[in-house]
Design a protein around this motif. Structure first.
Motif, PDB file in Angstrom:
ATOM      1  N   VAL A   4       0.867  -1.177   0.000  1.00  0.00           N
ATOM      2  CA  VAL A   4       0.000   0.000   0.000  1.00  0.00           C
ATOM      3  C   VAL A   4       0.905   1.228   0.000  1.00  0.00           C
ATOM      4  CG1 VAL A   4      -1.767   1.218   1.258  1.00  0.00           C
ATOM      5  CG2 VAL A   4      -1.678  -1.260   1.344  1.00  0.00           C
ATOM      6  N   PRO A   5       0.744   2.124  -0.956  1.00  0.00           N
ATOM      7  CA  PRO A   5       1.695   3.240  -1.015  1.00  0.00           C
ATOM      8  C   PRO A   5       1.533   4.163   0.184  1.00  0.00           C
ATOM      9  CG  PRO A   5      -0.081   3.536  -2.586  1.00  0.00           C
ATOM     10  CD  PRO A   5      -0.255   2.174  -2.014  1.00  0.00           C
ATOM     11  N   GLY A   6       2.644   4.488   0.767  1.00  0.00           N
ATOM     12  CA  GLY A   6       2.629   5.451   1.859  1.00  0.00           C
ATOM     13  C   GLY A   6       2.357   4.861   3.220  1.00  0.00           C
ATOM     14  N   LEU A   7       1.900   3.630   3.250  1.00  0.00           N
ATOM     15  CA  LEU A   7       1.491   3.101   4.552  1.00  0.00           C
ATOM     16  C   LEU A   7       2.687   2.828   5.448  1.00  0.00           C
ATOM     17  CD1 LEU A   7      -0.956   2.234   6.122  1.00  0.00           C
ATOM     18  CD2 LEU A   7      -0.548  -0.067   5.366  1.00  0.00           C
ATOM     19  N   GLU A   9       5.514   4.329   5.498  1.00  0.00           N
ATOM     20  CA  GLU A   9       6.050   5.565   6.066  1.00  0.00           C
ATOM     21  C   GLU A   9       5.194   6.034   7.227  1.00  0.00           C
ATOM     22  OE1 GLU A   9       7.783   5.178   2.150  1.00  0.00           O
ATOM     23  OE2 GLU A   9       5.730   5.006   2.861  1.00  0.00           O
ATOM     24  N   ASP A  10       3.883   5.948   7.031  1.00  0.00           N
ATOM     25  CA  ASP A  10       2.993   6.412   8.104  1.00  0.00           C
ATOM     26  C   ASP A  10       3.174   5.592   9.370  1.00  0.00           C
ATOM     27  OD1 ASP A  10       0.279   7.261   5.866  1.00  0.00           O
ATOM     28  OD2 ASP A  10       1.817   8.501   6.805  1.00  0.00           O
ATOM     29  N   THR A  40      -8.353   7.181  10.016  1.00  0.00           N
ATOM     30  CA  THR A  40      -8.801   7.513   8.672  1.00  0.00           C
ATOM     31  C   THR A  40      -8.000   6.796   7.605  1.00  0.00           C
ATOM     32  OG1 THR A  40      -7.296   9.390   8.637  1.00  0.00           O
ATOM     33  CG2 THR A  40      -9.552   9.797   9.354  1.00  0.00           C
ATOM     34  N   VAL A  41      -7.049   5.984   8.017  1.00  0.00           N
ATOM     35  CA  VAL A  41      -6.198   5.358   7.015  1.00  0.00           C
ATOM     36  C   VAL A  41      -6.981   4.405   6.116  1.00  0.00           C
ATOM     37  CG1 VAL A  41      -5.480   3.318   8.300  1.00  0.00           C
ATOM     38  CG2 VAL A  41      -3.870   4.407   6.786  1.00  0.00           C
ATOM     39  N   TYR A  43      -9.992   5.177   4.985  1.00  0.00           N
ATOM     40  CA  TYR A  43     -11.009   5.942   4.276  1.00  0.00           C
ATOM     41  C   TYR A  43     -10.696   5.995   2.794  1.00  0.00           C
ATOM     42  CZ  TYR A  43     -13.159   7.768   8.545  1.00  0.00           C
ATOM     43  OH  TYR A  43     -13.819   7.921   9.723  1.00  0.00           O
TER      44      TYR A  43
ATOM     45  N   LEU B  24       0.511  10.075   4.885  1.00  0.00           N
ATOM     46  CA  LEU B  24       0.970   9.974   3.506  1.00  0.00           C
ATOM     47  C   LEU B  24       0.070   9.060   2.699  1.00  0.00           C
ATOM     48  CD1 LEU B  24       3.178  10.664   1.537  1.00  0.00           C
ATOM     49  CD2 LEU B  24       4.454   8.705   2.352  1.00  0.00           C
ATOM     50  N   THR B  25      -0.373   7.990   3.373  1.00  0.00           N
ATOM     51  CA  THR B  25      -1.223   7.026   2.682  1.00  0.00           C
ATOM     52  C   THR B  25      -2.446   7.704   2.093  1.00  0.00           C
ATOM     53  OG1 THR B  25      -0.663   5.692   4.576  1.00  0.00           O
ATOM     54  CG2 THR B  25      -2.124   4.713   2.966  1.00  0.00           C
ATOM     55  N   LEU B  26      -3.049   8.569   2.908  1.00  0.00           N
ATOM     56  CA  LEU B  26      -4.285   9.184   2.458  1.00  0.00           C
ATOM     57  C   LEU B  26      -4.036  10.186   1.351  1.00  0.00           C
ATOM     58  CD1 LEU B  26      -6.379   9.597   5.664  1.00  0.00           C
ATOM     59  CD2 LEU B  26      -6.650   8.040   3.782  1.00  0.00           C
ATOM     60  N   ILE B  28      -1.745  10.060  -0.929  1.00  0.00           N
ATOM     61  CA  ILE B  28      -1.548   9.322  -2.172  1.00  0.00           C
ATOM     62  C   ILE B  28      -2.864   8.773  -2.677  1.00  0.00           C
ATOM     63  CG2 ILE B  28      -0.421   7.313  -3.179  1.00  0.00           C
ATOM     64  CD1 ILE B  28       1.835   7.707  -1.260  1.00  0.00           C
ATOM     65  N   ARG B  29      -3.649   8.250  -1.742  1.00  0.00           N
ATOM     66  CA  ARG B  29      -4.896   7.629  -2.153  1.00  0.00           C
ATOM     67  C   ARG B  29      -5.830   8.674  -2.730  1.00  0.00           C
ATOM     68  NH1 ARG B  29      -7.448   4.466   2.487  1.00  0.00           N
ATOM     69  NH2 ARG B  29      -5.470   3.397   2.431  1.00  0.00           N
TER      70      ARG B  29
END
Lengths: 341, 307
Positions: A4-7, A9-10, A40-41, A43, B24-26, B28-29
């Motif tokens: 999942v992109p960015g996950l 890092e978060d 909210t991840v 959402y 960051l995930t949000l 990008i999404r």
């Protein structure tokens, strides 16, 4: 499975903040969670199938941090993270957390540790997860999928294992050179003792090149410079701290050490944090820690007390390393002056 | 009270990504979603997606009517990928497969019965002269032998007297010269349950039937049964994922799935040519049922028949 992109890092950011907060209390974690509104991840408008897949990948990623070799604090953070993600997910019925059979004894040991060190809130969270039937007990940790990947994901390792080909340096390290020099010294002294003239070894006993240690060091330095020039060209696109540090520090031996220090500092979960955390949760055990403070009593202290003295520690440790490097380089510098013949 | 710390304070719509998110995930999404909104006109689940989702989740949480069919707690659940033997060019990168869930206490024969392969339905023979007699014996009834190969042991289906030991050929071949395969054994499939086997996850095994139709089987997951799974024993082996194959349609009406294929047909524009039943009879036979023109006709079973 594609990530999942960015996950990542978060999650790492949240766990990093939790580690900085320097506590294992759930309230602090919940605070950080609420700050970032982490729930909210999940959402974003997506249909059920995609949501299932996404949740599965998220839980899988978070689960990795729950197992060794991560430090105790990170593992507790991961437990809280798993709890939060499991409850915040929007799938119905809820996606479960996969735990492999081989990891289960470690997790039980972890739970026992929690109970022993009286971190009852973490133990309660774990019990809640068990009662909510949040775990799948599987044979293997990763669920296999069979699609040929268009690009193999190697990004994770790039950061951590940044200097792959420094084998020469890892062989001819500062320690090795020091030892060589010591032995060489001894050897010379031995030769002096057994020869007639006490100040100088016999001509008949000169079987080796006296300055071979120096030569070895020179060759290593040359190799390193060459390698760094190569790496510099390679890394010119990316502006990282290493290149800047390299330019700053003159001697390449020093920069090699600082490169390592940077890589160490970046692998913050695995290296010195383990040292730091061990003192905190195992205060009843005598652990030898060279760089963290001994005797810090944190186990029963009220939640939320921040230990600000720990913060300058990374800098201090880095300073220590630099000091150590300087002494060593000075030490290595010596043979040039004192070598005989 | 712990839960309160997690959930949000006000009512939120999970479909809307909050504007000022620090994650960051949000971010990008959100970008991906915006791009989707620009390019896709109608954003709705296509039937493939609906099918996939339905198959995955239709059995979750089911409980049996008869309490003796309830699965007990320590039961193991295996996930197997059974690959199709069909080889199309377009399947070069991703070979199509179906995913089956089996219980540890189920016999191998139950898995065998649940694997539906198009070669089982083939009807051999040329039927241009007697088209009404065609579907007499499907291959499934004629050639009943099959075997599984797991970890050096061949499990042959010996339930019926017609079943032969297909693995005998292989065992004889491996024993004839020293080819480096030790100890291939042959046993009966119906005596074994999955709990008896020792298996490697991710390692390809074989299922062979009809003499030469081979399917690769890979086990992707073994886990304990869970409260939320389907607990009705009768529903297992449970199919949860199937690859959708496009069926070939009749050349004439382009609507119905092809049931006949003709070769060397003077009445057809191409060789081979596919027809549905109705169009086939209308084109090739007159009102009395006499054969018109020269052709060879074979009953055709499309691989997509299990859709």
């Amino acid at each position: 499975m594609s990530a999942v992109p960015g996950l990542k890092e978060d999650c790492e950011e949240l766990l990093g903040a939790f580690q900085q907060a320097d506590t294992v209390r759930f309230e602090s974690f919940a605070e950080l969670w609420r700050e970032r509104r982490f729930h909210t991840v999940f959402y974003g408008r997506m249909r059920a199938l995609e949501r299932n897949k996404l949740t599965k990948k998220t839980l899988d990623l978070a689960q990795q941090y729950f197992l060794p070799p991560y430090s105790f604090q990170i593992r507790v953070g991961a437990l809280y993270l798993l709890y939060g993600l499991y409850n915040a997910q929007l799938c119905q019925p809820k996606q479960k957390i996969r735990i492999a059979l081989k990891d289960w004894p470690e997790i039980q040991k972890f739970q026992q540790d929690l109970l022993d060190s009286q971190h009852y809130d973490a133990a309660y969270i774990f019990r809640r997860l068990r009662l909510a039937r949040a775990f799948h007990f599987t044979a293997m940790p990763k669920l296999l999928t069979y699609r040929t990947k268009k690009k193999i994901e190697e990004n994770y390792f790039k950061e951590e294992f940044k200097d792959p080909s420094n084998r020469v340096n890892s062989l001819i390290t500062n320690d090795v050179l020091e030892e060589l020099m010591n032995i060489h010294d001894h050897y010379q002294k031995m030769k002096c003792i057994i020869s007639a003239d006490k100040s100088q070894p016999d001509k008949a006993l000169s079987l080796i090149k006296d300055d071979f240690v120096v030569n070895l060091k020179d060759i290593t330095l040359e190799h390193q410079e060459w390698q760094q020039n190569r790496m510099k060209l390679f890394r010119n696109a990316k502006e990282t701290d290493e290149t800047e540090n390299k330019k700053k520090e003159g001697t390449s031996l020093e920069s090699e050490g600082s490169e390592r220090a940077n890589a160490l500092a970046r692998i913050k979960y695995r290296s010195y944090s383990a040292v730091v955390e061990a003192s905190k949760s195992r205060r009843h055990r005598q652990v030898q820690l060279e760089s963290s403070e001994s005797g810090s009593s944190c186990g029963k202290s009220p939640s939320g007390s921040k230990k600000t003295r720990r913060r300058p520690q990374p800098a201090r440790r880095r300073g220590e390393m630099q000091v150590a490097k300087e002494t060593v380089t000075r030490h290595i510098g010596m043979p040039i002056i004192t070598e005989e013949d | 009270s712990i839960d309160m710390l997690m959930s949000s304070e006000k009512e939120e719509d999970p479909d809307v990504i909050p504007e000022d998110s620090s994650l960051l995930t949000l971010r990008i999404r959100k970008k991906a979603l915006e791009r989707r909104e620009e390019t896709i006109i109608v954003d709705r689940a296509c039937r493939q997606e609906t099918l996939t989702y339905e198959m995955e989740s239709h059995a979750t949480g089911k409980r049996p009517d008869n309490p003796t069919d309830l699965i007990e707690e320590g039961e193991l659940l295996l996930t197997l990928n059974v690959f199709y033997p069909v080889i199309f060019q377009k399947h070069k990168d991703h070979k199509p497969y179906q995913t089956v869930l089996v219980l540890g206490s189920q016999k191998l024969t139950e898995l065998r019965d649940s694997i539906s392969c198009v070669s089982d339905l083939q009807i051999g023979g040329e039927f241009s002269s007697q088209p009404d007699q065609a579907p007499e014996h499907i291959s499934k009834d004629l050639y009943k032998s099959a075997f599984f190969y797991f970890e050096g042991i061949f499990y042959n289906d010996k339930r019926y007297p017609e079943c032969r030991d297909l693995s005998r050929t292989i065992i004889e071949w491996s024993e004839s010269h020293d080819r480096g395969y030790e100890n291939l054994q042959s046993v009966k499939m119906e005596d074994y349950v999955f709990n008896d086997l020792s298996l490697k996850i991710g390692f390809p095994y074989l299922y062979c039937h009809q003499g030469n139709c081979e399917h690769i089987i890979i086990i992707t997951d073994i886990r304990l049964i869970h409260h939320d799974d389907c607990l009705d024993r009768n529903l297992y082996p449970l199919l949860i994922k199937k690859h959708w194959l496009c069926t070939r349609k009749c050349f004439v009406c382009k609507m119905y799935t092809a049931r006949w294929v003709t070769n060397r047909d003077s009445l057809a524009p191409e060789d081979p040519c596919f027809f549905c039943d109705v169009c086939f009879r209308m084109l090739h036979y007159d009102a009395e049922g006499n054969k018109l023109g020269e052709f060879l006709a074979y009953p055709y079973v499309d691989p997509g028949i299990f859709n």
